[in-house]
Design an enzyme around this catalytic site. Structure first.
Site, PDB file in Angstrom:
ATOM      1  N   CYS A  31       0.842  -1.199   0.000  1.00 43.55           N
ATOM      2  CA  CYS A  31       0.000   0.000   0.000  1.00 43.55           C
ATOM      3  C   CYS A  31       0.882   1.255   0.000  1.00 43.55           C
ATOM      4  CB  CYS A  31      -0.992  -0.031   1.166  1.00 43.55           C
ATOM      5  SG  CYS A  31      -2.355   1.165   0.949  1.00 43.55           S
ATOM      6  N   HIS A  81      -3.675  -4.392  -0.183  1.00 44.22           N
ATOM      7  CA  HIS A  81      -3.185  -4.971   1.067  1.00 44.22           C
ATOM      8  C   HIS A  81      -3.114  -6.491   0.927  1.00 44.22           C
ATOM      9  CE1 HIS A  81      -3.140  -1.467   3.781  1.00 44.22           C
ATOM     10  NE2 HIS A  81      -4.130  -1.017   3.034  1.00 44.22           N
ATOM     11  N   GLU A 116      -2.009  -8.511   3.041  1.00 43.29           N
ATOM     12  CA  GLU A 116      -2.363  -9.140   4.318  1.00 43.29           C
ATOM     13  C   GLU A 116      -3.865  -9.209   4.535  1.00 43.29           C
ATOM     14  OE1 GLU A 116      -2.408  -4.798   5.290  1.00 43.29           O
ATOM     15  OE2 GLU A 116      -1.283  -6.117   3.950  1.00 43.29           O
TER      16      GLU A 116
END
Length: 214
Positions: A86, A193, A195
């Site tokens: 990001c 993102h 994650e």
């Protein structure tokens, strides 16, 4: 393998580290994944991850206040693979315009600017939620195991502008072609993102952990 998630007083550090641990476990990799800003840890790491959450200027200030910018420059110049997530990806650009002009790391061409093309088409900002990734299969090791049309989870109002085609691995459409994955040499980044991107994100993280840049 020692993987360092860079601690620059930014957000998302713990979740990025946890996702990297899960990706390593899925690949059955013996990986020690830590969160650190220690010079020795950074310069001896086998992989570096820079998460990003918030404004470009604030994240850049976090790097500068911690004396991290020259450490990242040295480590990656010496060949350590780097993944920016990001705003961490955005910091790879020459400069950003969020909260004034702020110099980036200058590792890829282009700059970070508001997504005016999206807002002019009536699209809501921030660009938030799942969006489709477009890329050429086999074009880069980061996308191994993925298919065009897979989704990443985005949260951003600024994007990389004037990116070079040869440094753009994947894009997403949101009123403009948003650079979604970029790479140059041993340095790479995702605008979305990883994650938060479930299996797609874990696949990319696993690919990064096993990536051997040429």
């Amino acid at each position: 393998m020692r993987v360092v998630v860079i601690d620059y007083n930014g957000g998302n550090l713990a979740s990025a580290a946890q996702a990297a641990r899960r990706a390593a476990a899925l690949r059955e990799l013996d990986a020690d994944i830590i969160i650190s800003r220690n010079e020795h840890d950074i310069l001896t790491a086998d992989r570096l991850i820079l998460p990003g959450q918030g404004a470009f200027a604030d994240c850049a200030k976090g790097l500068d206040d911690g004396g991290l910018r020259p450490l990242l420059e040295k480590a990656t110049h010496d060949g350590t693979p780097f993944l920016g997530i990001c705003v961490g990806m955005q910091l790879m650009a020459r400069y950003g315009l969020e909260h004034g002009r702020t110099e980036g790391l200058g590792w890829i061409d282009g700059h970070i600017a508001p997504m005016t093309g999206s807002s002019e088409q009536g699209l809501r900002l921030p660009h938030m939620g799942w969006n489709t990734l477009s890329f050429t299969p086999g074009a880069h090791p980061l996308t191994n195991g993925l298919e065009p049309g897979n989704h990443g989870y985005f949260v951003h109002s600024y994007a990389l502008m004037e990116a070079r085609a040869e440094e753009t691995v994947a894009t997403a459409e949101y009123g403009m072609a948003v650079p979604a994955i970029v790479a140059k040499g041993n340095r790479c980044g995702t605008q979305f993102h990883v994650e938060k991107s479930q299996d797609v994100g874990l696949t990319i993280l696993g690919n990064f952990l096993t990536w051997q840049p040429g």
